[in-house]
Design an enzyme around this catalytic site. Structure first.
Site, PDB file in Angstrom:
ATOM      1  CD  GLN A 264      -1.508  91.216  26.314  1.00 14.80           C
ATOM      2  OE1 GLN A 264      -0.520  91.928  26.470  1.00 14.80           O
ATOM      3  NE2 GLN A 264      -1.895  90.806  25.116  1.00 14.80           N
ATOM      4  CG  HIS A 267       3.702  89.617  26.369  1.00 11.20           C
ATOM      5  ND1 HIS A 267       4.461  89.801  25.240  1.00 11.20           N
ATOM      6  CD2 HIS A 267       2.449  90.025  26.036  1.00 11.20           C
ATOM      7  CE1 HIS A 267       3.721  90.303  24.270  1.00 11.20           C
ATOM      8  NE2 HIS A 267       2.485  90.445  24.732  1.00 11.20           N
ATOM      9  CD  GLU A 332       0.280  97.222  27.485  1.00 13.08           C
ATOM     10  OE1 GLU A 332       1.106  97.330  26.558  1.00 13.08           O
ATOM     11  OE2 GLU A 332       0.354  96.315  28.345  1.00 13.08           O
ATOM     12  CG  HIS A 333      -3.531  95.625  25.854  1.00 15.82           C
ATOM     13  ND1 HIS A 333      -2.413  95.106  26.471  1.00 15.82           N
ATOM     14  CD2 HIS A 333      -3.112  96.113  24.663  1.00 15.82           C
ATOM     15  CE1 HIS A 333      -1.362  95.260  25.679  1.00 15.82           C
ATOM     16  NE2 HIS A 333      -1.769  95.878  24.580  1.00 15.82           N
ATOM     17  CG  ASP A 366      -0.645  92.647  21.001  1.00 17.67           C
ATOM     18  OD1 ASP A 366      -0.659  93.777  21.502  1.00 17.67           O
ATOM     19  OD2 ASP A 366      -0.734  91.599  21.668  1.00 17.67           O
ATOM     20  CG  HIS A 425      10.843 141.178  30.414  1.00 18.11           C
ATOM     21  ND1 HIS A 425      12.019 140.920  31.069  1.00 18.11           N
ATOM     22  CD2 HIS A 425      10.399 139.984  29.939  1.00 18.11           C
ATOM     23  CE1 HIS A 425      12.282 139.630  31.000  1.00 18.11           C
ATOM     24  NE2 HIS A 425      11.308 139.030  30.322  1.00 18.11           N
TER      25      HIS A 425
END
Length: 434
Positions: A264, A267, A332-333, A366, A425
């Site tokens: 990660q 990235h 996230e992971h 991924d 109504h």
């Protein structure tokens, strides 16, 4: 080579909560200057359509487009890209696509209804979105896997038209991205990117059709644009930098864990990699592996910056405390690299995707495991979920009253409506009384 200095936290320290909050802090789309520039671009595209898109594309992507027709990438080019792929790459893409599609098929929602004793029918109708826009990064950040992960669930949901936008810096296209678009069933593709592409998808131009929802990752300008057009269209999420959190009991090969953290961190410089363990000696072993393996990495400087600025090694007393910290982080992971991941998983409430056991590398998710890799970041897993087929379907309620049901429900509605002083109504319901 100088060793990485990575933050070390101890969950037992009195100020741990503050330290953890500082570590997790991220506000990527709060830059007011960027916010204003993106607003200006959106306004220009709304007003001037194709002309504005062409102007921004030529300026930011260094292209020489003169006609709107040049913005579209012909389907024949997508097919040609697929046909020209080496067999190994096409086979890998096909296998990944098959697994993603199989998993997505399990998510598909179906319409349902039931009939009450008086004949009234209630239910829910499921329909796909009419048209979806898929943003795909271009240039150095070219991810064919993202094409598959975004396009295939949309197609499984039944979306009839999928529009892809992808920037082509200096007029250069990424053949793998185009091939993946062909394989995934993208209907039309345009060589545009940035905030101008998001605006074009949201509002439409003379050439680019407006969509109902925009999905896919992008840079800070793209994320800001998605935030600003939300409401005009739906969006998948505002994604922050990639994240991985690993919980390890100290019995997994330290080199494996170091490389998982790298996966990660490579990235970008803002990505976040965190390891939690109840074994202090193991944290030191992983740190040694990090420094030993770093010189072998192609993106070593990006990894170094990421781990130095946003990485951490966290010592906890036991795996139960590790789960508590993980639920605060809501990553996230999340890798559960422990002896009994099923047991530990029961204690996890917040995570985008959970990778269970020592042999389940996050990288598999991924590309080809099957579940979607578009996941909530920046602790938003506390309230949101991975991208899936359900993001491309919408629900409509069905109500079909029998005469008897209208009488029963009408009396209830009339009483409640008059209690709210909404006479029309009440009378609307009362007209149908027997």
């Amino acid at each position: 080579m100088i060793n990485i200095t990575i933050k070390k936290l101890n969950a037992s320290d009195a100020n741990f909560t503050t330290q953890l909050q500082d570590l997790l802090a991220w506000n990527e789309t709060d830059d007011l200057a960027i916010h204003q520039r993106v607003l200006d671009i959106i306004s220009d595209v709304r007003k001037n359509g194709d002309a504005a898109v062409i102007e921004y594309t030529n300026r930011f992507d260094h292209c020489t487009i003169s006609m709107a027709s040049e913005l579209e990438i012909p389907n024949e080019k997508l097919k040609a890209a697929w046909n020209s792929l080496p067999a190994e790459q096409s086979h890998a893409l096909e296998q990944a696509a098959q697994r993603i599609r199989l998993y997505a098929e399990k998510q598909k929602m179906e319409s349902w209804q039931y009939t009450e004793a008086d004949g009234t029918v209630l239910g829910q109708k499921i329909t796909p979105l009419d048209r979806v826009g898929l943003y795909v990064p271009g240039g150095k950040a070219a991810y064919p896997s993202s094409v598959l992960m975004n396009a295939i669930p949309a197609k499984v949901a039944g979306v009839p038209e999928l529009i892809m936008v992808v920037p082509t810096p200096n007029g250069e296209t990424n053949e793998l991205v185009l091939a993946a678009a062909y394989l995934a069933g993208v209907d039309r593709a345009f060589a545009i990117g940035g905030a101008q592409a998001v605006a074009a998808l949201a509002y439409g131009t003379q050439t680019i059709p407006a969509v109902a929802k925009i999905v896919g990752p992008g840079n800070m300008y793209v994320a800001t644009a998605k935030k600003l057009v939300f409401g005009q269209v739906g969006i998948d999420m505002i994604a922050g930098p990639s994240e991985i959190l690993i919980i390890c009991d100290g019995k997994t090969n330290p080199d494996w864990i170091a490389m998982d953290l790298f996966s990660q961190a490579e990235h970008d410089e803002d990505a976040q990699s965190i390891l939690i363990s109840n074994d202090a000696a193991y944290l030191e072993a992983v740190e040694a592996s990090i420094n030993a393996l770093l010189p072998t990495m192609e993106r070593a400087e990006i990894i170094r910056t990421s781990l130095t600025n946003r990485g951490a090694l966290i010592l906890v007393e036991n795996l139960e405390q590790a789960a508590e910290v993980a639920n605060i982080i809501a990553p996230e992971h999340l890798e559960l690299s422990v002896e009994n991941p099923e047991s530990l998983c029961e204690k996890i409430r917040h995570a985008g995707a959970i990778f269970m056991g020592r042999y389940t590398a996050e990288a598999l998710g991924d590309y080809c495991a099957g579940p979607n890799h578009v996941l909530p970041t920046s602790s938003t897993a506390r309230f949101s979920s991975p991208l899936g087929v359900y993001d491309f379907q919408k629900r409509s309620s069905l109500i079909n009253c029998s005469a008897k049901g209208a009488n029963t429900l009408g009396k209830i509605a009339s009483t409640l409506a008059r209690g709210e002083s909404l006479t029309a109504h009440a009378r609307s319901a009362e007209y149908r009384f027997k």
